[in-house]
Enzyme design. Structure first.
Site, short mmCIF file in Angstrom:
data_model
loop_
_atom_site.label_atom_id
_atom_site.label_comp_id
_atom_site.label_asym_id
_atom_site.label_seq_id
_atom_site.Cartn_x
_atom_site.Cartn_y
_atom_site.Cartn_z
N GLY A 1 0.80 -1.22 0.00
CA GLY A 1 0.00 0.00 0.00
C GLY A 1 0.83 1.26 0.00
O GLY A 1 0.55 2.21 -0.74
N CYS B 1 -5.90 -11.78 4.13
CA CYS B 1 -6.28 -12.80 3.16
C CYS B 1 -7.05 -13.95 3.81
O CYS B 1 -6.48 -14.98 4.16
CB CYS B 1 -5.08 -13.35 2.40
SG CYS B 1 -5.58 -14.38 0.99
N CYS C 1 -9.59 -12.68 -3.86
CA CYS C 1 -9.00 -13.82 -3.15
C CYS C 1 -8.93 -15.00 -4.11
O CYS C 1 -9.92 -15.72 -4.28
CB CYS C 1 -9.83 -14.17 -1.92
SG CYS C 1 -9.08 -15.42 -0.88
#
Length: 572
Positions: A175, A322, A502
């Site tokens: 990020g 995740c 995902c």
């Protein structure tokens, strides 16, 4: 209430309720120390309310309120006096327990406790006390030289330096770096600093593939320095305190960095100490985790070596990084055992603290086909609480539908653990955090709800999206656009739709490509004739294995916003 016992006479915990006071009294607690100022958060019980409850139950209480990031020597002395004078056992509390444990560390350090012992104690409880230890060591050195002890002055010392930047980014992960690149793409002359101590950068989505023998661990690692965008100042330190009212960050080396605008992207904390015995067991006796770079190869070694017995896979309470990764390990391991002809001799168990296999129902039918193919047993509402690697035994807290709890144990030959996770300590104890410890942002603009010159993205903020690399890839351009709009460089408001992806590796060669946004809305990137996300796909496997890594290294981190360019609000 999660009381963490420091020693026989002292413990710390998060914000107490009136009901919690009664429970502590019943457990034999004699005294309380409140380290939280009144009015920090809506609905927070006041000190007066807690004090009244304590008095009702015959307990002593002391108020040593600490404004986050503004601890003084007087505060430490007041805390130490309370510990000495109040009847034991004593429980201290604040928003998350972080201020209380750091006050204890500073008090004990001033009284001669070895810093190694302080660090060990904090680590065992899930707290990083490095910053406090550094203050202790600095104060000891100063005392030796000038007989002056000033443990935690919030004002910069004469030796401290101050640096100023237009934009400061906390964290050089996916990020942080991609946001810096996206900012420079729009305004190349922007003065940006990235603050991060790490010397290595990791492509963490690849660790699942390392644990299945598809990638080598070295495929997922790069030196940090070449990845920092050209023109960005890399400050190799860690944020220690946030002072948003003064637009500054104090670093662990004493430096003060001031900013016009701040971006917080420092990730998530993997709380290995949150499971009793786990830290000591990892990496041996069949205990492993793909959530660590050095352990993913051990996962693959265990998978190859297991010919019979019980394989256990765990998933902690949300939120986690995740959410599909714990079951990805199950699928790829089971697929290998199936291909090797040994699956019939292996008992595959999945223990999930949650109540469902996957949070977006449209993907569950495809996943259940693989659960059945691998004859895996699903154990919902089971939270891992203890591991004994030598005994090859794990314990889980099981929650029944009526809320009743019990402890169950199971033996294992191999156990893949996903650790409990939380916001980093420096965030949880800061003014930037919400009641749960995450950076408090508007879920669409990713702007802080209280501090208008602060934005956040990635795992550290509290928007209700999946915490994945794909989410950060979509968020970075939104943050870059909105920050520059605040400067008058761009126009309009970019809004994040909660997108996350995902890629569920259900077998070696096929993936269920889950893509969704807020509220579980399906947000596919490709037409169904190419990749139908609710069904296993060979093309999705190729995307995950062959295309996404170079897109990450050479696209996302360099500010190329393929398929994720921000959409401006049509209402403006």
């Amino acid at each position: 209430m999660n009381v963490k016992k420091v020693n026989e006479s002292f413990a710390v915990t998060e914000q107490l309720s009136v009901e919690d006071v009664a429970a502590l009294a019943a457990q034999g607690v004699k005294s309380l120390i409140c380290n939280r100022p009144d009015g920090e958060a809506p609905g927070q019980p006041s000190y007066a309310e807690i004090a009244a409850a304590a008095q009702q139950h015959g307990m002593s209480i002391r108020h040593v309120p600490i404004v986050s990031g503004q601890v003084s020597q007087a505060d430490v002395e007041a805390f130490g006096a309370a510990l000495t004078e109040l009847p034991a056992p004593v429980v201290a509390y604040c928003r998350s327990g972080t201020r209380s444990i750091n006050l204890w560390a500073l008090d004990q350090g001033s009284k001669g406790m070895p810093v190694a012992e302080i660090l060990k104690t904090g680590s065992a409880l899930g707290y990083d006390l490095t910053a406090s230890v550094q203050k202790i060591e600095s104060s000891m050195a100063a005392a030796r030289e000038a007989s002056i002890v000033d443990l935690v002055s919030s004002a910069p010392s004469a030796a401290s330096s101050t640096r100023h930047f237009s934009v400061v980014i906390i964290g050089a992960g996916a990020g942080g770096i991609s946001t810096a690149s996206s900012l420079l793409k729009r305004k190349p002359d922007l003065q940006i600093a990235i603050i991060d101590k790490a010397q290595k950068h990791y492509y963490q989505p690849g660790w699942t593939m390392v644990g299945a023998g598809v990638f080598q661990d070295s495929d997922t690692e790069r030196d940090m320095a070449p990845l920092i965008p050209h023109g960005v100042t890399w400050i190799q330190a860690a944020a220690q305190e946030f002072s948003p009212e003064q637009n500054r960050v104090t670093l662990d080396d004493g430096t003060i960095v001031s900013y016009d605008r701040l971006v917080v992207a420092c990730g998530i904390k993997l709380n290995w100490a949150g499971v009793e015995g786990l830290t000591e067991s990892l990496g041996r006796n069949g205990v492993t985790s793909n959530y660590r770079y050095d352990l993913a190869p051990y996962t693959w070694k265990l998978v190859q070596g297991l010919k019979s017995g019980r394989a256990v896979f765990t998933q902690p309470p949300m939120p986690i990084k995740c959410a599909g990764a714990p079951q990805k390990a199950l699928y790829l391991s089971s697929d290998y055992w199936l291909r090797q002809g040994v699956l019939n001799s292996i008992d595959v168990q999945f223990y999930n603290a949650g109540a469902v296999l996957f949070g977006v129902k449209e993907y569950v039918p495809a996943l259940m086909q693989y659960i059945e193919r691998y004859r895996a047993t699903l154990n919902f509402s089971h939270r891992l609480i203890k591991v004994d690697g030598d005994a090859k035994t794990a314990w889980f807290e099981r929650t029944e539908a009526d809320g009743q709890k019990s402890v169950v144990e199971t033996n294992f030959d191999m156990i893949h653990v996903c650790p409990p996770q939380q916001a980093p300590d420096v965030i949880r104890s800061s003014p930037l955090a919400d009641a749960a410890g995450w950076v408090d942002v508007d879920q669409e603009t990713l702007r802080h709800k209280k501090y208008s010159n602060i934005w956040s993205l990635g795992d550290v903020m509290n928007a209700p999206n999946a915490k994945t690399m794909a989410a950060a890839r979509k968020q970075a351009p939104v943050v870059a656009h909105n920050l520059l709009a605040d400067m008058g460089v761009t126009h309009g408001t970019a809004r994040y739709d909660g997108y996350g992806s995902c890629p569920l590796t259900v077998e070696n060669g096929k993936i269920v490509l889950a893509e969704f946004g807020y509220g579980g809305k399906l947000l596919p990137s490709f037409p169904e004739w190419l990749i139908k996300g609710t069904e296993p796909s060979r093309l999705a496997w190729i995307l995950k294995k062959d295309l996404l890594p170079p897109i990450y290294w050479h696209g996302m981190l360099k500010g190329h916003e393929w398929l994720v360019a921000p959409t401006l609000d049509s209402r403006e």
